[in-house]
Structure formats: structure tokens, C-alpha cells
Design a protein around this motif. Structure first.
Motif, PDB file in Angstrom:
ATOM      1  N   MET A  51       0.845  -1.192   0.000  1.00  0.00           N
ATOM      2  CA  MET A  51       0.000   0.000   0.000  1.00  0.00           C
ATOM      3  C   MET A  51       0.882   1.244   0.000  1.00  0.00           C
ATOM      4  O   MET A  51       1.731   1.403   0.861  1.00  0.00           O
ATOM      5  N   SER A  52       0.697   2.103  -0.981  1.00  0.00           N
ATOM      6  CA  SER A  52       1.491   3.330  -1.034  1.00  0.00           C
ATOM      7  C   SER A  52       0.912   4.347  -0.063  1.00  0.00           C
ATOM      8  O   SER A  52      -0.314   4.460   0.081  1.00  0.00           O
ATOM      9  N   PRO A  53       1.772   5.112   0.616  1.00  0.00           N
ATOM     10  CA  PRO A  53       1.276   6.091   1.587  1.00  0.00           C
ATOM     11  C   PRO A  53       0.514   7.219   0.901  1.00  0.00           C
ATOM     12  O   PRO A  53       0.835   7.610  -0.224  1.00  0.00           O
ATOM     13  N   MET A  54      -0.518   7.725   1.559  1.00  0.00           N
ATOM     14  CA  MET A  54      -1.261   8.862   1.036  1.00  0.00           C
ATOM     15  C   MET A  54      -0.484  10.144   1.282  1.00  0.00           C
ATOM     16  O   MET A  54       0.123  10.321   2.334  1.00  0.00           O
ATOM     17  N   THR A  55      -0.501  11.040   0.331  1.00  0.00           N
ATOM     18  CA  THR A  55       0.094  12.347   0.536  1.00  0.00           C
ATOM     19  C   THR A  55      -0.883  13.199   1.349  1.00  0.00           C
ATOM     20  O   THR A  55      -2.098  12.929   1.352  1.00  0.00           O
ATOM     21  N   PRO A  56      -0.392  14.237   2.037  1.00  0.00           N
ATOM     22  CA  PRO A  56      -1.305  15.126   2.781  1.00  0.00           C
ATOM     23  C   PRO A  56      -2.378  15.734   1.886  1.00  0.00           C
ATOM     24  O   PRO A  56      -3.529  15.908   2.307  1.00  0.00           O
ATOM     25  N   ASP A  57      -1.999  16.046   0.641  1.00  0.00           N
ATOM     26  CA  ASP A  57      -2.969  16.638  -0.288  1.00  0.00           C
ATOM     27  C   ASP A  57      -4.075  15.641  -0.624  1.00  0.00           C
ATOM     28  O   ASP A  57      -5.262  15.993  -0.640  1.00  0.00           O
ATOM     29  N   GLU A  58      -3.709  14.394  -0.893  1.00  0.00           N
ATOM     30  CA  GLU A  58      -4.702  13.345  -1.160  1.00  0.00           C
ATOM     31  C   GLU A  58      -5.652  13.207   0.017  1.00  0.00           C
ATOM     32  O   GLU A  58      -6.881  13.176  -0.148  1.00  0.00           O
ATOM     33  N   SER A  59      -5.074  13.103   1.204  1.00  0.00           N
ATOM     34  CA  SER A  59      -5.877  12.883   2.402  1.00  0.00           C
ATOM     35  C   SER A  59      -6.855  14.016   2.644  1.00  0.00           C
ATOM     36  O   SER A  59      -8.029  13.781   2.970  1.00  0.00           O
ATOM     37  N   GLU A  60      -6.404  15.238   2.458  1.00  0.00           N
ATOM     38  CA  GLU A  60      -7.277  16.383   2.708  1.00  0.00           C
ATOM     39  C   GLU A  60      -8.403  16.461   1.672  1.00  0.00           C
ATOM     40  O   GLU A  60      -9.552  16.751   2.009  1.00  0.00           O
ATOM     41  N   LYS A  61      -8.097  16.176   0.427  1.00  0.00           N
ATOM     42  CA  LYS A  61      -9.128  16.203  -0.611  1.00  0.00           C
ATOM     43  C   LYS A  61     -10.191  15.139  -0.347  1.00  0.00           C
ATOM     44  O   LYS A  61     -11.389  15.383  -0.558  1.00  0.00           O
ATOM     45  N   ILE A  62      -9.755  13.979   0.114  1.00  0.00           N
ATOM     46  CA  ILE A  62     -10.715  12.915   0.410  1.00  0.00           C
ATOM     47  C   ILE A  62     -11.591  13.300   1.598  1.00  0.00           C
ATOM     48  O   ILE A  62     -12.803  13.054   1.603  1.00  0.00           O
ATOM     49  N   ALA A  63     -10.999  13.922   2.615  1.00  0.00           N
ATOM     50  CA  ALA A  63     -11.784  14.373   3.770  1.00  0.00           C
ATOM     51  C   ALA A  63     -12.851  15.375   3.332  1.00  0.00           C
ATOM     52  O   ALA A  63     -14.008  15.319   3.776  1.00  0.00           O
ATOM     53  N   GLN A  64     -12.480  16.296   2.459  1.00  0.00           N
ATOM     54  CA  GLN A  64     -13.443  17.284   1.959  1.00  0.00           C
ATOM     55  C   GLN A  64     -14.545  16.611   1.147  1.00  0.00           C
ATOM     56  O   GLN A  64     -15.717  16.989   1.230  1.00  0.00           O
ATOM     57  N   LEU A  65     -14.156  15.611   0.348  1.00  0.00           N
ATOM     58  CA  LEU A  65     -15.148  14.872  -0.436  1.00  0.00           C
ATOM     59  C   LEU A  65     -16.141  14.169   0.478  1.00  0.00           C
ATOM     60  O   LEU A  65     -17.363  14.263   0.279  1.00  0.00           O
ATOM     61  N   ILE A  66     -15.638  13.469   1.485  1.00  0.00           N
ATOM     62  CA  ILE A  66     -16.504  12.743   2.409  1.00  0.00           C
ATOM     63  C   ILE A  66     -17.505  13.680   3.063  1.00  0.00           C
ATOM     64  O   ILE A  66     -18.705  13.380   3.160  1.00  0.00           O
ATOM     65  N   ALA A  67     -17.017  14.838   3.505  1.00  0.00           N
ATOM     66  CA  ALA A  67     -17.869  15.793   4.224  1.00  0.00           C
ATOM     67  C   ALA A  67     -18.860  16.503   3.312  1.00  0.00           C
ATOM     68  O   ALA A  67     -19.825  17.103   3.800  1.00  0.00           O
ATOM     69  N   SER A  68     -18.648  16.456   1.994  1.00  0.00           N
ATOM     70  CA  SER A  68     -19.528  17.168   1.060  1.00  0.00           C
ATOM     71  C   SER A  68     -20.739  16.354   0.642  1.00  0.00           C
ATOM     72  O   SER A  68     -21.600  16.849  -0.107  1.00  0.00           O
ATOM     73  N   LEU A  69     -20.818  15.110   1.111  1.00  0.00           N
ATOM     74  CA  LEU A  69     -21.914  14.222   0.720  1.00  0.00           C
ATOM     75  C   LEU A  69     -22.941  14.097   1.847  1.00  0.00           C
ATOM     76  O   LEU A  69     -22.601  14.311   3.010  1.00  0.00           O
ATOM     77  N   PRO A  70     -24.181  13.748   1.520  1.00  0.00           N
ATOM     78  CA  PRO A  70     -24.757  13.595   0.184  1.00  0.00           C
ATOM     79  C   PRO A  70     -24.779  14.920  -0.570  1.00  0.00           C
ATOM     80  O   PRO A  70     -24.649  15.982   0.023  1.00  0.00           O
ATOM     81  N   SER A  71     -24.968  14.846  -1.861  1.00  0.00           N
ATOM     82  CA  SER A  71     -24.866  16.025  -2.723  1.00  0.00           C
ATOM     83  C   SER A  71     -25.895  17.082  -2.365  1.00  0.00           C
ATOM     84  O   SER A  71     -27.051  16.773  -2.055  1.00  0.00           O
ATOM     85  N   ASP A  72     -25.472  18.348  -2.434  1.00  0.00           N
ATOM     86  CA  ASP A  72     -26.364  19.460  -2.130  1.00  0.00           C
ATOM     87  C   ASP A  72     -27.586  19.486  -3.044  1.00  0.00           C
ATOM     88  O   ASP A  72     -28.681  19.869  -2.619  1.00  0.00           O
ATOM     89  N   ARG A  73     -27.398  19.058  -4.291  1.00  0.00           N
ATOM     90  CA  ARG A  73     -28.510  19.106  -5.250  1.00  0.00           C
ATOM     91  C   ARG A  73     -29.688  18.250  -4.796  1.00  0.00           C
ATOM     92  O   ARG A  73     -30.846  18.536  -5.159  1.00  0.00           O
ATOM     93  N   LEU A  74     -29.415  17.207  -4.000  1.00  0.00           N
ATOM     94  CA  LEU A  74     -30.492  16.334  -3.549  1.00  0.00           C
ATOM     95  C   LEU A  74     -31.333  16.995  -2.461  1.00  0.00           C
ATOM     96  O   LEU A  74     -32.534  16.730  -2.362  1.00  0.00           O
ATOM     97  N   LEU A  75     -30.712  17.851  -1.648  1.00  0.00           N
ATOM     98  CA  LEU A  75     -31.481  18.537  -0.608  1.00  0.00           C
ATOM     99  C   LEU A  75     -32.555  19.421  -1.226  1.00  0.00           C
ATOM    100  O   LEU A  75     -33.659  19.541  -0.680  1.00  0.00           O
ATOM    101  N   GLU A  76     -32.246  20.006  -2.372  1.00  0.00           N
ATOM    102  CA  GLU A  76     -33.216  20.863  -3.055  1.00  0.00           C
ATOM    103  C   GLU A  76     -34.448  20.080  -3.505  1.00  0.00           C
ATOM    104  O   GLU A  76     -35.528  20.648  -3.680  1.00  0.00           O
ATOM    105  N   LYS A  77     -34.278  18.768  -3.690  1.00  0.00           N
ATOM    106  CA  LYS A  77     -35.386  17.928  -4.139  1.00  0.00           C
ATOM    107  C   LYS A  77     -36.201  17.352  -2.982  1.00  0.00           C
ATOM    108  O   LYS A  77     -37.269  16.789  -3.203  1.00  0.00           O
TER     109      LYS A  77
END
Length: 283
Positions: A1-27
Motif C-alpha cells: 500500500m502506497s502512503p497517502m500524501t497530505p494533499d490526497e488525504s485532505e481532498k478525500i476528507a473534503q469529499l466525504i464531508a460534502s456528501l450527500p450532494s447538495d442538489r439532492l437537498l433541493e429535491k
């Protein structure tokens, strides 16, 4: 397993926290639909906090352990969040190393569908599971884009169910099917192939998996390709097995946490519980 870079890790954290998609709340039109979305977003934020504490160093300590100690979450939820974070890590590692193979396989299959439009119709099961993903050329240029799509499909799905006029969520059947799959994943062969299934077990799984609710997913396509590539590629085989073992652990946690959860249906934006006989009430 290759180590995650800090940039990878932070982007994934932001992705996780952004779900479920905002567009669905509007529906979401009803209070229960809106509550479903907000509960899911709260869960995703906890998963993102746990991810950051484990892999990015942005958060000190163990935020979900603190939440458990303060009585904000149950022990089962604490374990489920930890297990989900571990699964996301293995999922990302698998997609990262397998992406070139996924792109090549998709391109080859897509070309076949263009030359022979009924290519997937030969086997109805594969037509159902694969053909929806081959209406356009491969849509991802990076592993991160594919990983993002797999998480989006997973987290958005329960919200999308709630938006349907009528959608049954057969929790008992899913729990049984999950248990059978867990046993398969725990006992993968050394080459990454699935163990031989007894006919009775196979029939039971087919009966419990709720076939009409099984649809194409990009994670499903990823695992489909990796199953074949793993035979001759030791790196992908190792990560493929690691993913399935972590998935089995997550399933075990999910089964334990859902023991008291009854099936229900979404009906016109409201949750309708099942009867003791397994049917659903209709208003």
C-alpha cells in the motif's frame, strides 16, 4: 500500500464531508426526506473528522471516541464509523493502482458495444449490471474522479430512494445477503478469486439479494475488472484482497448495528414501517 500524501488525504476528507450532494437537498420536499439528508450529512462529517484524525493530522485526538465518551453516539456507531474510514482507505488504494486497467477494460468493452449494440444482451444479468456504464466513453481522467464517483453513488443512494414515489427497503433481506457476502469475502482464495459456493448457499443469496434493486455502479465495475486483473498482477491482487477483508469487517459491523432495524418503505416522501409479517403499511 502506497502512503497517502497530505494533499490526497485532505481532498478525500473534503469529499466525504460534502456528501450527500447538495442538489439532492433541493429535491427533498417533506420533513422526513430533509431529515434523511441532514442525518446523512452529519454522519459523513463524523466520518470525515475520523479520516482527518487518522490520516491527515489536521485533527488531534480521536473525535469519534470523544463523541462516544460524551454519549453523542453509540458504541455500534463508533465502530461502524471507524470501519467505514478503513474501508474508504482500501477503496482509494485499490482504485489508485487499478485505474489504468479500468480505463483500458472500459475502452475495450465500450468499443464492442459500439460495433455490436446488443453486446451485453447475450447475458441478461451482465446487461443489467454493466450496460448502463457504457453509454458513453470512459468518463474519468484520474483515479480521484472515479473514487469521488464511487463515494457519491454510495452516499446519495438512500436519499435518492426517499425521493421515489414508492421504494421498499427490505432490511432483513439485505442483512441476510450481507452476511452471506461477508463469509465469501473473508474466505477469498490466495489468487483473489471467490471460494466455491455451495448450490444451496448460492440459491439463498439470490433469494435475499433483491435482484430488482441491484444496479450498475462504478465500484461494482471496479471490482469486476480487478477480479480478473488480480490473477496476474500481484499488487492489485494484494490490494483487492485487502479491500474485501476490510469490506467483510464493515459488513460485520453493519449487521451488528442493524439487528434492531426493521424494513420500511418510502411512500410519497414518508417512511412507512413494515408489519411483523414483512409487508408494508400503505396509507
Amino acid at each position: 500500500m502506497s502512503p497517502m500524501t497530505p494533499d490526497e488525504s485532505e481532498k478525500i476528507a473534503q469529499l466525504i464531508a460534502s456528501l450527500p450532494s447538495d442538489r439532492l437537498l433541493e429535491k427533498c420536499q417533506t420533513p422526513q426526506q430533509q431529515a434523511e439528508w441532514h442525518n446523512s450529512r452529519t454522519n459523513q462529517q463524523m466520518i470525515a473528522d475520523c479520516w482527518q484524525a487518522k490520516f491527515s493530522g489536521r485533527l488531534l485526538g480521536d473525535p469519534i471516541a470523544d463523541a462516544l465518551e460524551q454519549g453523542k453516539i453509540s458504541p455500534q456507531k463508533h465502530d461502524l464509523i471507524n470501519s467505514r474510514v478503513n474501508l474508504y482507505r482500501e477503496q482509494w488504494q485499490l482504485i489508485k493502482i487499478a485505474h489504468p486497467h479500468l480505463q483500458a477494460w472500459h475502452q475495450a468493452l465500450y468499443q464492442q458495444t459500439q460495433k455490436h449494440p446488443r453486446f451485453f444482451h447475450v447475458l441478461p444479468f451482465w446487461h443489467k449490471l454493466l450496460s448502463p456504464g457504457f453509454k458513453t466513453p470512459y468518463p474519468f481522467t484520474t483515479p480521484g474522479e472515479l473514487f469521488s464517483k464511487t463515494l457519491e453513488e454510495e452516499v446519495n443512494a438512500p436519499i435518492e430512494w426517499s425521493l421515489q414515489a414508492y421504494y421498499v427497503v427490505p432490511v432483513k433481506k439485505w442483512r441476510t445477503a450481507t452476511g452471506l457476502l461477508k463469509e465469501q469475502f473473508e474466505n477469498l482464495n490466495e489468487d483473489g478469486s471467490y471460494p466455491e459456493v455451495k448450490p444451496s448457499t448460492g440459491d439463498k443469496l439470490k433469494n435475499q439479494i433483491v435482484y430488482d434493486k441491484v444496479t450498475f455502479s462504478w465500484l461494482g465495475f471496479t471490482l469486476f475488472v480487478c477480479q480478473f486483473v488480480a490473477v496476474k498482477n500481484p499488487g492489485i491482487r494484494q490490494q483487492y484482497i485487502a479491500f474485501h477483508r476490510t469490506l467483510a469487517e464493515y459488513y460485520k459491523m453493519g449487521i451488528r448495528a442493524s439487528r434492531s432495524v426493521r424494513g420500511f418503505a418510502w411512500w410519497k416522501g414518508e417512511q412507512v414501517p413494515t408489519t411483523q409479517h414483512g409487508g408494508t403499511y400503505r396509507k
